[in-house]
Design an enzyme around this catalytic site. Structure first.
Site, short mmCIF file in Angstrom:
data_model
loop_
_atom_site.label_atom_id
_atom_site.label_comp_id
_atom_site.label_asym_id
_atom_site.label_seq_id
_atom_site.Cartn_x
_atom_site.Cartn_y
_atom_site.Cartn_z
N VAL A 1 0.87 -1.18 0.00
CA VAL A 1 0.00 0.00 0.00
C VAL A 1 0.90 1.23 0.00
O VAL A 1 2.08 1.15 0.37
CB VAL A 1 -0.95 0.03 1.22
CG1 VAL A 1 -1.99 -1.07 1.12
CG2 VAL A 1 -0.18 -0.07 2.53
N SER A 2 0.34 2.37 -0.39
CA SER A 2 1.16 3.57 -0.56
C SER A 2 1.35 4.37 0.72
O SER A 2 2.37 5.01 0.91
CB SER A 2 0.54 4.47 -1.63
OG SER A 2 0.49 3.80 -2.88
N THR A 3 0.35 4.35 1.61
CA THR A 3 0.44 5.17 2.81
C THR A 3 0.02 4.37 4.04
O THR A 3 -0.62 3.32 3.94
CB THR A 3 -0.47 6.41 2.71
OG1 THR A 3 -1.84 5.97 2.71
CG2 THR A 3 -0.20 7.19 1.44
#
Length: 206
Positions: free
Chosen positions: A30-32
């Site tokens: 996931v990015s964040t």
């Protein structure tokens, strides 16, 4: 008869050992920190992944320790599984290079959302189509670049940045004067003349 039984038992043992030595290894990203890995990891466990490695980082970043751990853990005969293709590759080029590297090591690749599995003939075909599309994209970009350069030459221009002599001589003289006086900050000179720092330094040096 005993020989046949012994041979059958040996084949059974070898088959069991073979199944034990090949693994499905999952990778999720996931990015964040605000996003959750649960959707991906649940799907990976459901298809039988025995180990799952994760990253919480943007896809554009090259440093992904979780992916590196997964790559180090994989052995010939294993399969790397992701929930979706964009979880693995930063770009199409990077994705193809990664899957090709896995294939050369005898490691399969599977993406659940795209139903892509390079351990099957259909999955291999899809991967080769991806590779062909990437090559096609590179050729299109190259052709457009060459066409643009040819059009510029036809109009009497060459590619690259314009020569200093072709720029406004009054602006060059003013830039040099302001810089040499030393009373005006570089940023203010650039803002006033609507030029970048690199252009200003070209005016001064050339």
């Amino acid at each position: 008869m005993r020989y046949n039984n012994a041979a059958a038992e040996e084949r059974t043992i070898n088959a069991i050992q073979s199944r034990k030595t090949t693994m499905l290894i999952g990778y999720a990203r996931v990015s964040t920190q605000d996003q959750t890995l649960d959707l991906q990891t649940d799907a990976l466990r459901q298809v039988g992944c025995e180990k799952i490695f994760t990253d919480t980082t943007s896809g554009v970043k090259s440093e992904r320790p979780g992916l590196q751990e997964a790559m180090n853990h994989l052995r010939a005969g294993d399969t790397l599984v992701v929930w979706r293709l964009d979880r693995l590759g930063r770009t199409l080029k990077h994705l193809i290079a990664t899957i090709t590297n896995l294939s050369e090591k005898g490691i399969g690749f599977k993406s659940l959302q795209e139903y892509m599995d390079t351990t099957t003939s259909g999955g291999k075909l899809i991967f080769h189509i991806f590779g062909a599309l990437a090559e096609f994209e590179r050729e299109v970009i190259k052709e457009r670049t060459n066409a643009g350069l040819q059009a510029a030459r036809a109009r009497g221009r060459l590619g690259g940045r314009p020569k200093l002599q072709s720029l406004d001589p009054k602006k060059i003289a003013l830039a040099r004067k302001l810089y040499e006086d030393g009373n005006t900050p570089v940023k203010e000179i650039c803002d006033t003349l609507h030029i970048g720092r690199s252009t200003l330094y070209r005016y001064i040096v050339d």
